[in-house]
Design a protein around this motif. Structure first.
Motif, PDB file in Angstrom:
ATOM      1  N   ARG A  95       0.819  -1.206   0.000  1.00  0.00           N
ATOM      2  CA  ARG A  95       0.000   0.000   0.000  1.00  0.00           C
ATOM      3  C   ARG A  95       0.861   1.268   0.000  1.00  0.00           C
ATOM      4  O   ARG A  95       2.056   1.246   0.317  1.00  0.00           O
TER       5      ARG A  95
ATOM      6  N   LYS B 124      -3.098  12.116  -1.100  1.00  0.00           N
ATOM      7  CA  LYS B 124      -3.318  12.056   0.340  1.00  0.00           C
ATOM      8  C   LYS B 124      -4.399  13.034   0.804  1.00  0.00           C
ATOM      9  O   LYS B 124      -4.307  14.231   0.515  1.00  0.00           O
TER      10      LYS B 124
ATOM     11  N   GLN C 154      -8.606   2.369  -2.970  1.00  0.00           N
ATOM     12  CA  GLN C 154      -9.059   2.658  -1.603  1.00  0.00           C
ATOM     13  C   GLN C 154      -9.928   3.907  -1.588  1.00  0.00           C
ATOM     14  O   GLN C 154      -9.576   4.922  -2.183  1.00  0.00           O
TER      15      GLN C 154
ATOM     16  N   ALA D  60     -11.560   7.143   4.657  1.00  0.00           N
ATOM     17  CA  ALA D  60     -12.609   7.443   5.633  1.00  0.00           C
ATOM     18  C   ALA D  60     -13.327   8.762   5.305  1.00  0.00           C
ATOM     19  O   ALA D  60     -14.548   8.863   5.405  1.00  0.00           O
ATOM     20  N   ARG D  61     -12.541   9.745   4.883  1.00  0.00           N
ATOM     21  CA  ARG D  61     -13.118  11.072   4.640  1.00  0.00           C
ATOM     22  C   ARG D  61     -14.012  11.110   3.410  1.00  0.00           C
ATOM     23  O   ARG D  61     -14.741  12.067   3.190  1.00  0.00           O
TER      24      ARG D  61
ATOM     25  N   LYS E 211     -13.118   2.213   3.383  1.00  0.00           N
ATOM     26  CA  LYS E 211     -12.862   2.466   4.802  1.00  0.00           C
ATOM     27  C   LYS E 211     -14.071   3.115   5.469  1.00  0.00           C
ATOM     28  O   LYS E 211     -14.755   3.934   4.854  1.00  0.00           O
TER      29      LYS E 211
ATOM     30  N   ARG F 132     -11.471   1.203  10.617  1.00  0.00           N
ATOM     31  CA  ARG F 132     -10.267   1.994  10.874  1.00  0.00           C
ATOM     32  C   ARG F 132     -10.469   2.981  12.031  1.00  0.00           C
ATOM     33  O   ARG F 132      -9.736   3.932  12.184  1.00  0.00           O
TER      34      ARG F 132
END
Ligand code: PEP
Ligand code: MN
Length: 338
Positions: free
Chosen positions: A126, A131, A182, A185-186, A207, A237
């Motif tokens: 990963r 980001k 991926q 979360a956001r 996530k 997570r």
């Protein structure tokens, strides 16, 4: 579906609800109790828009019998799904052991980390090329250059790669390089992005959002599945808690809970869940013992120089030590990884 009427509801109102149900082509079964009348709706529940029903005067509560996440539910698919990421399987007894740095960094460092985690037994590499940073001034990732580095290093060490996609406009580009995409979360409820990755033909690592309920998580998975992409792996997570002692609140119960609701694999990410290297090993072991289909861990060979999430990174030797213990738990729960 069950419709519970308010006490004191008039006969006229009851008939109105019954007619509404019958107009939808379904049957209404009336059950008159001493205090309350309830209506059992017989037929395909998915044909009934719930909100208009709730808005009818005299209706106290509408209780669906089936979950709103149809494709993600166990009813739709009673056997656990097995998702292929390159040559690695996740789910149904197969573990996805994902490791690597938070962000993709310079090639030589990536090679060193990949070599170490591969030797320790990781099967998916990963690193984020895009980001999601709280501050716009923090390192934002190497972009396409980072994708190229990750692809080359994954290939060199024989590991499929997973990387985050943040922007619907970049889905095509990320899908070109990555074996798995991926959703961070956001972005768990970025529905445009979920729809795009649903059409991109790559497995998705979804996530859990920081304030997302399990139902929210499964509804987000439903967005991807409903686009014709059945390859979704969920990831616990951590969610926001009140206590700053850990970065997030690690909800290990989410793992066995999801297993009672969905056929989709779920892995754990104790790195983002705790933010503390001293807590990560115990939480990784707990996740696997709780039934997780894999473990996702951030590893860096020089955390003080890491471009992001350095303070929560395990050193390669700590990761290797943990993997020895994880193998023992895997044996106990009857799972394995290649
Ligand atoms: C990550 O995997 O580096 C990341 C940003 O994760 P999350 O979306 O869970 O915070
Ligand atoms: Mn990270």
């Amino acid at each position: 579906m069950i419709i519970i009427l308010r006490s004191g509801v008039s006969e006229e109102q009851i008939q109105h609800v019954v007619e509404h149900v019958e107009e939808l082509g379904l049957r209404a079964h009336l059950s008159r109790g001493t205090y309350r009348t309830i209506i059992g709706v017989i037929g395909d529940e998915s044909k009934i828009p719930i909100e208009p029903l709730r808005a009818i005067t005299g209706v106290a509560e509408v209780v669906p019998v089936l979950p709103a996440y149809k494709l993600a539910s166990l009813e739709a698919h009673p056997q656990p799904s097995i998702i292929s990421v390159g040559n690695v399987k996740i789910g149904g007894g197969h573990l996805g052991m994902i490791a690597g740095p938070c962000a993709v960094e310079e090639p030589e460092r990536m090679r060193e980390i990949a070599k170490a985690v591969r030797a320790a037994g990781a099967n998916i590499f990963r690193g984020g090329a895009f980001k999601p940073r709280t501050s716009p001034y923090a390192f934002q990732g190497l972009g396409e250059e980072g994708l190229k580095i990750l692809r080359a290093v994954g290939d060199e060490f024989g590991m499929p790669i997973v990387t985050e996609v943040m922007d619907p406009r970049r889905v095509e580009m990320v899908a070109e390089y990555a074996d798995m995409m991926q959703i961070g979360a956001r972005n768990m409820q970025n529905f445009t992005l979920l729809t795009e990755v649903g059409q991109a033909g790559r497995p998705v690592l979804l996530k859990r959002g920081m304030a997302a309920s399990i139902e929210d998580l499964l509804m987000s998975a439903e967005y991807v599945l409903s686009q014709g992409n059945p390859n979704v792996v969920l990831c616990e997570r951590g969610i926001r808690g009140f206590d700053k002692a850990t970065r997030n609140l690690y909800d290990v119960a989410a793992v066995p809970l999801v297993k009672t609701l969905s056929h989709l694999p779920i892995i754990v990410d104790p790195s983002h869940a705790t933010g503390r290297p001293d807590l990560i090993p115990a939480c990784a072991l707990a996740g696997l013992a709780a039934g997780a289909d894999g473990v996702h861990i951030e590893v860096h060979n020089c955390p003080e120089k890491a471009k992001s999430d350095g303070p929560q990174a395990l050193l390669p030797e700590q990761y290797a030590e943990l993997m020895v213990q994880l193998r023992k738990i895997a044996e106990v729960v009857g799972k394995q990884w290649d």
